[in-house]
Design a protein around this motif. Sequence first.
Motif, PDB file in Angstrom:
ATOM      1  N   GLU A  72       0.834  -1.215   0.000  1.00 44.31           N
ATOM      2  CA  GLU A  72       0.000   0.000   0.000  1.00 44.31           C
ATOM      3  C   GLU A  72       0.862   1.257   0.000  1.00 44.31           C
ATOM      4  O   GLU A  72       0.578   2.222  -0.710  1.00 44.31           O
ATOM      5  CB  GLU A  72      -0.947  -0.014   1.188  1.00 44.31           C
ATOM      6  CG  GLU A  72      -2.048  -1.048   1.058  1.00 44.31           C
ATOM      7  CD  GLU A  72      -2.865  -1.200   2.325  1.00 44.31           C
ATOM      8  OE1 GLU A  72      -2.618  -0.454   3.305  1.00 44.31           O
ATOM      9  OE2 GLU A  72      -3.755  -2.069   2.334  1.00 44.31           O
ATOM     10  N   ARG A  73       1.949   1.262   0.804  1.00 46.16           N
ATOM     11  CA  ARG A  73       2.863   2.419   0.824  1.00 46.16           C
ATOM     12  C   ARG A  73       3.516   2.619  -0.543  1.00 46.16           C
ATOM     13  O   ARG A  73       3.640   3.737  -1.031  1.00 46.16           O
ATOM     14  CB  ARG A  73       3.937   2.222   1.896  1.00 46.16           C
ATOM     15  CG  ARG A  73       3.507   2.563   3.292  1.00 46.16           C
ATOM     16  CD  ARG A  73       4.696   2.720   4.237  1.00 46.16           C
ATOM     17  NE  ARG A  73       5.682   1.642   4.112  1.00 46.16           N
ATOM     18  CZ  ARG A  73       5.669   0.524   4.833  1.00 46.16           C
ATOM     19  NH1 ARG A  73       4.741   0.331   5.735  1.00 46.16           N
ATOM     20  NH2 ARG A  73       6.602  -0.387   4.670  1.00 46.16           N
ATOM     21  N   GLU A  74       3.955   1.517  -1.168  1.00 45.82           N
ATOM     22  CA  GLU A  74       4.596   1.614  -2.481  1.00 45.82           C
ATOM     23  C   GLU A  74       3.626   2.109  -3.546  1.00 45.82           C
ATOM     24  O   GLU A  74       3.996   2.915  -4.401  1.00 45.82           O
ATOM     25  CB  GLU A  74       5.184   0.265  -2.880  1.00 45.82           C
ATOM     26  CG  GLU A  74       6.398  -0.123  -2.055  1.00 45.82           C
ATOM     27  CD  GLU A  74       6.910  -1.506  -2.391  1.00 45.82           C
ATOM     28  OE1 GLU A  74       6.490  -2.079  -3.411  1.00 45.82           O
ATOM     29  OE2 GLU A  74       7.750  -2.010  -1.624  1.00 45.82           O
ATOM     30  N   VAL A  75       2.379   1.650  -3.484  1.00 45.30           N
ATOM     31  CA  VAL A  75       1.369   2.099  -4.448  1.00 45.30           C
ATOM     32  C   VAL A  75       1.112   3.591  -4.269  1.00 45.30           C
ATOM     33  O   VAL A  75       1.062   4.355  -5.242  1.00 45.30           O
ATOM     34  CB  VAL A  75       0.059   1.282  -4.303  1.00 45.30           C
ATOM     35  CG1 VAL A  75      -1.074   1.928  -5.072  1.00 45.30           C
ATOM     36  CG2 VAL A  75       0.280  -0.140  -4.773  1.00 45.30           C
ATOM     37  N   ASP A  76       0.956   4.025  -3.024  1.00 41.57           N
ATOM     38  CA  ASP A  76       0.734   5.451  -2.769  1.00 41.57           C
ATOM     39  C   ASP A  76       1.911   6.292  -3.246  1.00 41.57           C
ATOM     40  O   ASP A  76       1.731   7.350  -3.870  1.00 41.57           O
ATOM     41  CB  ASP A  76       0.494   5.692  -1.270  1.00 41.57           C
ATOM     42  CG  ASP A  76      -0.836   5.120  -0.794  1.00 41.57           C
ATOM     43  OD1 ASP A  76      -1.724   4.893  -1.650  1.00 41.57           O
ATOM     44  OD2 ASP A  76      -0.968   4.888   0.428  1.00 41.57           O
ATOM     45  N   ALA A  77       3.137   5.824  -2.981  1.00 45.32           N
ATOM     46  CA  ALA A  77       4.327   6.567  -3.410  1.00 45.32           C
ATOM     47  C   ALA A  77       4.397   6.619  -4.934  1.00 45.32           C
ATOM     48  O   ALA A  77       4.769   7.650  -5.509  1.00 45.32           O
ATOM     49  CB  ALA A  77       5.592   5.913  -2.834  1.00 45.32           C
ATOM     50  N   THR A  78       4.024   5.538  -5.601  1.00 40.41           N
ATOM     51  CA  THR A  78       4.041   5.505  -7.061  1.00 40.41           C
ATOM     52  C   THR A  78       3.035   6.481  -7.640  1.00 40.41           C
ATOM     53  O   THR A  78       3.338   7.237  -8.568  1.00 40.41           O
ATOM     54  CB  THR A  78       3.757   4.078  -7.578  1.00 40.41           C
ATOM     55  OG1 THR A  78       4.727   3.184  -7.019  1.00 40.41           O
ATOM     56  CG2 THR A  78       3.809   4.013  -9.077  1.00 40.41           C
ATOM     57  N   TRP A  79       1.822   6.481  -7.080  1.00 42.82           N
ATOM     58  CA  TRP A  79       0.802   7.422  -7.564  1.00 42.82           C
ATOM     59  C   TRP A  79       1.247   8.865  -7.338  1.00 42.82           C
ATOM     60  O   TRP A  79       1.037   9.732  -8.188  1.00 42.82           O
ATOM     61  CB  TRP A  79      -0.544   7.177  -6.871  1.00 42.82           C
ATOM     62  CG  TRP A  79      -1.299   6.037  -7.482  1.00 42.82           C
ATOM     63  CD1 TRP A  79      -1.618   4.878  -6.887  1.00 42.82           C
ATOM     64  CD2 TRP A  79      -1.787   5.949  -8.820  1.00 42.82           C
ATOM     65  NE1 TRP A  79      -2.288   4.056  -7.754  1.00 42.82           N
ATOM     66  CE2 TRP A  79      -2.410   4.701  -8.964  1.00 42.82           C
ATOM     67  CE3 TRP A  79      -1.756   6.795  -9.928  1.00 42.82           C
ATOM     68  CZ2 TRP A  79      -3.000   4.276 -10.155  1.00 42.82           C
ATOM     69  CZ3 TRP A  79      -2.353   6.376 -11.102  1.00 42.82           C
ATOM     70  CH2 TRP A  79      -2.964   5.135 -11.209  1.00 42.82           C
ATOM     71  N   ASP A  80       1.870   9.156  -6.184  1.00 39.41           N
ATOM     72  CA  ASP A  80       2.378  10.508  -5.939  1.00 39.41           C
ATOM     73  C   ASP A  80       3.444  10.892  -6.949  1.00 39.41           C
ATOM     74  O   ASP A  80       3.463  12.021  -7.450  1.00 39.41           O
ATOM     75  CB  ASP A  80       2.960  10.605  -4.515  1.00 39.41           C
ATOM     76  CG  ASP A  80       1.879  10.546  -3.451  1.00 39.41           C
ATOM     77  OD1 ASP A  80       0.685  10.809  -3.786  1.00 39.41           O
ATOM     78  OD2 ASP A  80       2.213  10.235  -2.295  1.00 39.41           O
ATOM     79  N   ALA A  81       4.316   9.957  -7.284  1.00 35.47           N
ATOM     80  CA  ALA A  81       5.371  10.240  -8.265  1.00 35.47           C
ATOM     81  C   ALA A  81       4.781  10.452  -9.659  1.00 35.47           C
ATOM     82  O   ALA A  81       5.258  11.305 -10.418  1.00 35.47           O
ATOM     83  CB  ALA A  81       6.388   9.107  -8.296  1.00 35.47           C
ATOM     84  N   LEU A  82       3.740   9.696 -10.005  1.00 31.47           N
ATOM     85  CA  LEU A  82       3.141   9.804 -11.342  1.00 31.47           C
ATOM     86  C   LEU A  82       2.296  11.071 -11.515  1.00 31.47           C
ATOM     87  O   LEU A  82       2.078  11.513 -12.634  1.00 31.47           O
ATOM     88  CB  LEU A  82       2.296   8.576 -11.647  1.00 31.47           C
ATOM     89  CG  LEU A  82       3.082   7.273 -11.848  1.00 31.47           C
ATOM     90  CD1 LEU A  82       2.124   6.102 -11.995  1.00 31.47           C
ATOM     91  CD2 LEU A  82       3.982   7.382 -13.051  1.00 31.47           C
ATOM     92  N   LYS A  83       1.836  11.639 -10.406  1.00 30.82           N
ATOM     93  CA  LYS A  83       1.036  12.868 -10.495  1.00 30.82           C
ATOM     94  C   LYS A  83       1.816  14.016 -11.112  1.00 30.82           C
ATOM     95  O   LYS A  83       1.246  14.896 -11.742  1.00 30.82           O
ATOM     96  CB  LYS A  83       0.547  13.294  -9.100  1.00 30.82           C
ATOM     97  CG  LYS A  83      -0.549  12.418  -8.551  1.00 30.82           C
ATOM     98  CD  LYS A  83      -0.935  12.897  -7.162  1.00 30.82           C
ATOM     99  CE  LYS A  83      -1.849  11.908  -6.488  1.00 30.82           C
ATOM    100  NZ  LYS A  83      -2.134  12.312  -5.109  1.00 30.82           N
ATOM    101  N   HIS A  84       3.126  13.991 -10.948  1.00 29.36           N
ATOM    102  CA  HIS A  84       3.965  15.092 -11.424  1.00 29.36           C
ATOM    103  C   HIS A  84       4.336  14.963 -12.903  1.00 29.36           C
ATOM    104  O   HIS A  84       4.982  15.844 -13.449  1.00 29.36           O
ATOM    105  CB  HIS A  84       5.230  15.192 -10.569  1.00 29.36           C
ATOM    106  CG  HIS A  84       4.936  15.389  -9.116  1.00 29.36           C
ATOM    107  ND1 HIS A  84       4.351  16.522  -8.620  1.00 29.36           N
ATOM    108  CD2 HIS A  84       5.111  14.559  -8.073  1.00 29.36           C
ATOM    109  CE1 HIS A  84       4.184  16.413  -7.322  1.00 29.36           C
ATOM    110  NE2 HIS A  84       4.653  15.226  -6.948  1.00 29.36           N
ATOM    111  N   LEU A  85       3.961  13.885 -13.537  1.00 25.43           N
ATOM    112  CA  LEU A  85       4.310  13.703 -14.952  1.00 25.43           C
ATOM    113  C   LEU A  85       3.321  14.369 -15.854  1.00 25.43           C
ATOM    114  O   LEU A  85       2.194  14.501 -15.660  1.00 25.43           O
ATOM    115  CB  LEU A  85       4.404  12.208 -15.286  1.00 25.43           C
ATOM    116  CG  LEU A  85       5.521  11.459 -14.572  1.00 25.43           C
ATOM    117  CD1 LEU A  85       5.482   9.988 -14.975  1.00 25.43           C
ATOM    118  CD2 LEU A  85       6.873  12.028 -14.931  1.00 25.43           C
TER     119      LEU A  85
END
Length: 154
Positions: free
Chosen positions: A141-154
């Motif tokens: 769950e932490r990794e998924v949240d971190a991935t979504w946060d990183a993808l928001k900036h693209l």
Amino acid sequence: MTEDEWYHRMRIPAGAILIPNHWGMCFNPQPYSQKYYPQLFEPHRWIDRPGGVGELWKGHAAFGFGRWYIDSFLSRICPGRYLAAQSIFLILANLCYSFEVVKANEGVVVDTYAYTIGFNIEQKHFKCSITPRPGIATAIEREVDATWDALKHL
């Protein structure tokens, strides 16, 4: 074929379309020195090879044909073979690390020869249970949240 060719006393006429037998090549035990039945999941088949694990993908039919040196240049090689091999390894390693995958019903036998019919066949689906390993669910769950946060900036 651009011109007539002879193979084991059989004539292949010019213009013929050759369709390789991928099934037979991928389940041939000779290239891997397998002493195990090719249809079974047996990880030791890769560990017990005389040459060790080495380059498992070299010469494998899945990455194309005619890709060795011909007249000093490389012909029809799959440019993404190393990326594909590494991607498959990382995906499978993460799945094995993160999840427990078992048959849905322990008494059910999965038919490894059950395939769909058509030009592009695939194994028929079967029910299985995929559950996160203990303690892994929160990390996922932490990794998924971190991935979504990183993808928001693209």
